[in-house]
Design an enzyme around this catalytic site. Structure first.
Site, PDB file in Angstrom:
ATOM      1  N   LYS A  50       0.845  -1.203   0.000  1.00  0.00           N
ATOM      2  CA  LYS A  50       0.000   0.000   0.000  1.00  0.00           C
ATOM      3  C   LYS A  50       0.876   1.247   0.000  1.00  0.00           C
ATOM      4  O   LYS A  50       0.597   2.212  -0.700  1.00  0.00           O
ATOM      5  CB  LYS A  50      -0.855   0.044   1.276  1.00  0.00           C
ATOM      6  CG  LYS A  50      -2.082  -0.815   1.252  1.00  0.00           C
ATOM      7  CD  LYS A  50      -2.889  -0.617   2.536  1.00  0.00           C
ATOM      8  CE  LYS A  50      -4.069  -1.564   2.582  1.00  0.00           C
ATOM      9  NZ  LYS A  50      -4.812  -1.549   3.837  1.00  0.00           N
ATOM     10  N   GLN A  94      -5.576  -0.705  10.077  1.00  0.00           N
ATOM     11  CA  GLN A  94      -5.419  -1.973   9.357  1.00  0.00           C
ATOM     12  C   GLN A  94      -6.065  -3.118  10.138  1.00  0.00           C
ATOM     13  O   GLN A  94      -5.746  -3.342  11.304  1.00  0.00           O
ATOM     14  CB  GLN A  94      -3.918  -2.256   9.128  1.00  0.00           C
ATOM     15  CG  GLN A  94      -3.643  -3.490   8.316  1.00  0.00           C
ATOM     16  CD  GLN A  94      -4.233  -3.420   6.913  1.00  0.00           C
ATOM     17  OE1 GLN A  94      -3.990  -2.480   6.158  1.00  0.00           O
ATOM     18  NE2 GLN A  94      -5.043  -4.408   6.547  1.00  0.00           N
ATOM     19  N   ASP A 117     -11.169   3.849   4.381  1.00  0.00           N
ATOM     20  CA  ASP A 117     -11.638   2.488   4.100  1.00  0.00           C
ATOM     21  C   ASP A 117     -13.167   2.421   4.004  1.00  0.00           C
ATOM     22  O   ASP A 117     -13.715   1.374   3.665  1.00  0.00           O
ATOM     23  CB  ASP A 117     -11.196   1.553   5.240  1.00  0.00           C
ATOM     24  CG  ASP A 117     -10.025   0.683   4.819  1.00  0.00           C
ATOM     25  OD1 ASP A 117      -9.761   0.587   3.610  1.00  0.00           O
ATOM     26  OD2 ASP A 117      -9.376   0.106   5.710  1.00  0.00           O
TER      27      ASP A 117
END
Ligand code: NAD
Length: 282
Positions: A50, A94, A117
């Protein structure tokens, strides 16, 4: 029937180029903070990937790695600080978090306008109300791949296997917004194969390798394989038995190289959304 592969890497590359161009015009270096708690080796590699992608398009990303013994309250306090920090545009916690941390509490703490997200209930609610803003990255990436196969999805039957907050539920909402007739299947669904054979679009997000065989696929269907599992010999595999799906599916995403690269790319497009919104609000 010839089965066409939906190449996630190629599409991701194109979108990343567009993102880099958009950010260059905005003359603004967005800042993303990734909060990481006790990651597995696989997650560490994924996050490194990422970081490479965000850097390549001009997004400044920092990782706040917290001690494996950190409490829910401590993670919440850090997220609250990031919410307040005017220099931080996007926050990504995460997942998965260790079992002793309350994941829902942490997610709900993220400022919905920095929720890159798209996992807060505010952003999921916006999606459900058909007013999408920041949409979860994996289903959003799947939708882009589906559109590679077909521009107008109106009236198509879609079956989504999996009902998670991360993938299945938002995927179903996105397909509904595209005027599909959507069914969500899960581990308690009866006659799964027969249901799947009604699907013009089949999205499988179970993590059960080889679940989807020829018997589950309507001839010519668009088949999106979200699953990621590791085989005994260490290879990555999806939910779909590729060999048995080929020749029946019209379009199919490979694993790896299908949904995975698109998920990372949608973080970048969500960052662009945030920056645009922030500029509009100035
Ligand atoms: P999850 O474990 O939260 O959900 C799995 C879902 O599959 C559940 O709703 C369950 O009911 C359903 N299911 C399990 N076994 C089933 C069966 N035999 N028949 C029908 N339904 C079944 O997982 P998740 O977070 O939604 O992720 C799903 C898969 O997608 C995992 O393999 C994960 O690694 C992968 N994933 C991939 C990406 C990517 O970028 N490619 C991103 C997120 C998740």
């Amino acid at each position: 029937m010839e089965t066409k592969l939906l190449d996630g890497r190629a599409l991701a590359g194109k979108i990343q180029e567009q993102v880099a161009n958009e950010l260059a015009v905005m003359q603004r270096v967005p800042k993303l903070v990734v909060v990481l708690v006790d990651p597995s080796e696989a997650i560490r590699i994924y996050v490194r990937n990422k970081l490479k992608r965000t850097a390549a398009v001009g997004i400044q990303t920092t990782v706040q790695e917290l001690s494996p013994t950190v409490s829910t309250e401590q993670v919440v306090a850090i997220v609250k600080e990031l919410n307040q920090d005017k220099l931080v545009d996007g926050i990504l916690v995460q997942l998965p978090l260790p079992d002793h941390i309350n994941t829902n509490t942490v997610i709900e703490t993220i400022d919905p306008n920095k929720d890159v997200d798209g996992l807060t209930s505010v952003n999921l609610g916006r999606l459900m109300a058909n007013m999408p803003y920041l949409v979860p990255c994996t289903p959003l990436g799947c939708l882009h791949l589906i559109h590679q196969a077909k521009a107008d999805l109106t009236g198509l039957n879609a079956v989504v296997i999996g009902r998670s907050r991360l993938v299945g539920r938002p995927m179903a909402q996105l397909l509904l917004a595209e005027n599909c007739t959507v069914t969500i299947a899960h581990s308690k669904t009866r006659n799964l194969a027969a249901l799947c054979r009604t699907a013009d679009i089949l999205v499988s997000a179970t993590g059960q390798p080889g679940l989807i065989t020829d018997n589950y696929i309507k001839p010519g269907a668009i088949v999106i394989d979200v699953g990621i599992s590791k085989t005994k010999d260490g290879h990555i595999t999806g939910d779909v038995d590729m060999e048995r799906a080929k020749g029946i599916a019209g379009w199919l995403t490979p694993v790896p190289g299908g949904v995975g690269p698109m998920t990372i790319t949608m973080i970048l497009t969500n960052m662009v959304q945030i920056i645009k919104q922030n500029l509009d609000n100035k």
